[in-house]
Design a protein around this motif. Structure first.
Motif, PDB file in Angstrom:
ATOM      1  N   LEU A  10       0.827  -1.201   0.000  1.00 16.61           N
ATOM      2  CA  LEU A  10       0.000   0.000   0.000  1.00 16.61           C
ATOM      3  C   LEU A  10       0.870   1.263   0.000  1.00 16.61           C
ATOM      4  O   LEU A  10       0.591   2.212  -0.741  1.00 16.61           O
ATOM      5  N   ARG A  11       1.920   1.267   0.817  1.00 22.31           N
ATOM      6  CA  ARG A  11       2.830   2.419   0.834  1.00 22.31           C
ATOM      7  C   ARG A  11       3.514   2.593  -0.520  1.00 22.31           C
ATOM      8  O   ARG A  11       3.687   3.720  -1.009  1.00 22.31           O
ATOM      9  N   PHE A  12       3.897   1.472  -1.127  1.00 22.58           N
ATOM     10  CA  PHE A  12       4.522   1.503  -2.456  1.00 22.58           C
ATOM     11  C   PHE A  12       3.546   2.063  -3.485  1.00 22.58           C
ATOM     12  O   PHE A  12       3.899   2.920  -4.303  1.00 22.58           O
ATOM     13  N   TYR A  13       2.304   1.601  -3.424  1.00 27.12           N
ATOM     14  CA  TYR A  13       1.248   2.058  -4.339  1.00 27.12           C
ATOM     15  C   TYR A  13       1.029   3.570  -4.210  1.00 27.12           C
ATOM     16  O   TYR A  13       0.920   4.287  -5.217  1.00 27.12           O
ATOM     17  N   GLU A  14       0.978   4.078  -2.977  1.00 30.43           N
ATOM     18  CA  GLU A  14       0.770   5.509  -2.757  1.00 30.43           C
ATOM     19  C   GLU A  14       1.952   6.321  -3.303  1.00 30.43           C
ATOM     20  O   GLU A  14       1.758   7.369  -3.937  1.00 30.43           O
ATOM     21  N   PRO A  42     -10.109  -8.752  -0.506  1.00 28.36           N
ATOM     22  CA  PRO A  42     -11.134  -9.594   0.143  1.00 28.36           C
ATOM     23  C   PRO A  42     -10.615 -10.370   1.354  1.00 28.36           C
ATOM     24  O   PRO A  42     -11.411 -10.837   2.175  1.00 28.36           O
ATOM     25  N   TYR A  43      -9.292 -10.494   1.476  1.00 31.03           N
ATOM     26  CA  TYR A  43      -8.722 -11.314   2.544  1.00 31.03           C
ATOM     27  C   TYR A  43      -8.117 -10.489   3.683  1.00 31.03           C
ATOM     28  O   TYR A  43      -7.584 -11.046   4.638  1.00 31.03           O
ATOM     29  N   LEU A  44      -8.229  -9.176   3.582  1.00 25.68           N
ATOM     30  CA  LEU A  44      -7.662  -8.300   4.610  1.00 25.68           C
ATOM     31  C   LEU A  44      -8.668  -8.031   5.722  1.00 25.68           C
ATOM     32  O   LEU A  44      -9.875  -8.004   5.495  1.00 25.68           O
ATOM     33  N   ASN A  45      -8.159  -7.829   6.910  1.00 26.20           N
ATOM     34  CA  ASN A  45      -9.012  -7.496   8.049  1.00 26.20           C
ATOM     35  C   ASN A  45      -9.058  -5.971   8.238  1.00 26.20           C
ATOM     36  O   ASN A  45      -8.180  -5.240   7.805  1.00 26.20           O
ATOM     37  N   ALA A  46     -10.108  -5.529   8.939  1.00 27.00           N
ATOM     38  CA  ALA A  46     -10.205  -4.106   9.283  1.00 27.00           C
ATOM     39  C   ALA A  46      -9.148  -3.801  10.342  1.00 27.00           C
ATOM     40  O   ALA A  46      -8.821  -4.676  11.155  1.00 27.00           O
ATOM     41  N   LEU A  48      -7.167  -2.291   8.043  1.00 24.96           N
ATOM     42  CA  LEU A  48      -6.324  -2.241   6.846  1.00 24.96           C
ATOM     43  C   LEU A  48      -7.153  -2.387   5.573  1.00 24.96           C
ATOM     44  O   LEU A  48      -6.879  -1.714   4.577  1.00 24.96           O
ATOM     45  N   ALA A  49      -8.178  -3.223   5.624  1.00 26.40           N
ATOM     46  CA  ALA A  49      -9.018  -3.428   4.440  1.00 26.40           C
ATOM     47  C   ALA A  49      -9.672  -2.122   4.004  1.00 26.40           C
ATOM     48  O   ALA A  49      -9.717  -1.808   2.811  1.00 26.40           O
ATOM     49  N   GLN A  50     -10.171  -1.353   4.966  1.00 28.47           N
ATOM     50  CA  GLN A  50     -10.806  -0.081   4.636  1.00 28.47           C
ATOM     51  C   GLN A  50      -9.793   0.922   4.093  1.00 28.47           C
ATOM     52  O   GLN A  50     -10.080   1.687   3.165  1.00 28.47           O
ATOM     53  N   GLN A  51      -8.598   0.891   4.653  1.00 31.20           N
ATOM     54  CA  GLN A  51      -7.549   1.792   4.191  1.00 31.20           C
ATOM     55  C   GLN A  51      -7.166   1.492   2.741  1.00 31.20           C
ATOM     56  O   GLN A  51      -7.008   2.406   1.921  1.00 31.20           O
ATOM     57  N   VAL A  52      -7.044   0.228   2.426  1.00 30.60           N
ATOM     58  CA  VAL A  52      -6.714  -0.175   1.043  1.00 30.60           C
ATOM     59  C   VAL A  52      -7.853   0.194   0.108  1.00 30.60           C
ATOM     60  O   VAL A  52      -7.629   0.714  -0.997  1.00 30.60           O
TER      61      VAL A  52
END
Length: 262
Positions: A10-14, A42-46, A48-52
């Motif tokens: 995610l940091r790389f993407y940003e 779909p496999y991430l937990n909150a 982090l999922a919301q952040q992504v």
């Protein structure tokens, strides 16, 4: 591996959204990171999922700072590793500044009612909050309060003029009005009344300036006492490439969004 670490990816993407033209490797990296973040979502937990999810919709680099701050406060609050004092400080900062913003829009609303354009020109769009939101994206800091109020008023009045040229003025009225204020809007109105479809290049040659963005770039300096020097005004008034490019991007984005509206 990077594809197994969602936070790092995610940091790389940003960071990749800060690439510039012709950086082909970074363009490929953005495609790579976007693809893998979507597959991991779909496999991430909150939280982090919301952040992504938020980042895939609107990267931080393209968002408004205060809106991004508000979204991240909720995400950080749900993080078990959060620092409680830091979270409370962030909430206090956001609420205090929001109170100032609310007071500013209240003052501007009283001014709008006082000049009574809504009854004098009933066709004009009532877009005061939208106009304020525009300048809030330029500078939100407390020390630019005067600038926000001033430029919001300019944007609101310019919006009324834009409505006059777009639809409501007759060609003869617009000729007189154009002579009075010396703007580029008249050419667009002339196309409208003659049912002429300009080429893409013709449209941009006029619409970049008639969009009002170069003018607003100049006006926004008035509220920035720390940099509003004569040299700064002279530079922006000359409409350098950076101002014209920003106006072009803003105009095209606006036209694309308007085109989508049935």
């Amino acid at each position: 591996m990077l594809t197994n670490d969602a936070r790092a990816l995610l940091r790389f993407y940003e960071a990749l959204h800060l690439r510039v033209k012709e950086e082909d490797i970074l363009e490929e990296a953005l495609t790579f990171s976007t693809k893998h973040l979507k597959s991991m979502l779909p496999y991430l937990n909150a939280p982090l999922a919301q952040q992504v999810k938020n980042s895939l919709e609107t990267p931080l680099h393209k968002g408004m700072p205060r809106l991004e701050a508000r979204r991240y406060i909720s995400i950080y609050e749900a993080d078990v590793a959060r620092h409680t004092s830091l979270l409370e400080l962030a909430k206090l900062d956001f609420n205090l500044l929001q109170t100032l913003h609310q007071r500013e829009i209240s003052d501007i609303s009283r001014w709008w009612k006082k000049i009574n354009l809504a009854s004098k020109l009933p066709f004009a769009s009532d877009r005061l909050v939208e106009c304020y939101f525009w300048i809030l994206g330029v500078y939100f800091e407390p020390n630019y309060s005067m600038g926000r109020e001033f430029v919001t008023k300019i944007i609101a009045l310019t919006s009324v003029i834009d409505d006059i040229y777009d639809v409501y003025g007759t060609l003869e009225e617009l000729k007189l009005f154009t002579d009075a204020i010396e703007r580029a809007y008249f050419r667009e109105a002339n196309w409208y009344y003659k049912l002429y479809m300009p080429t893409f290049e013709e449209n941009l040659s006029v619409s970049v300036m008639s969009s009002g963005y170069p003018m607003l770039a100049i006006q926004s300096l008035i509220g920035m006492a720390d940099i509003a020097t004569k040299e700064a005004f002279d530079l922006v008034i000359a409409v350098p490439k950076i101002v014209r490019s920003c106006a072009l991007i803003a105009r095209l984005v606006d036209d694309i969004q308007t085109h989508k509206v049935p």
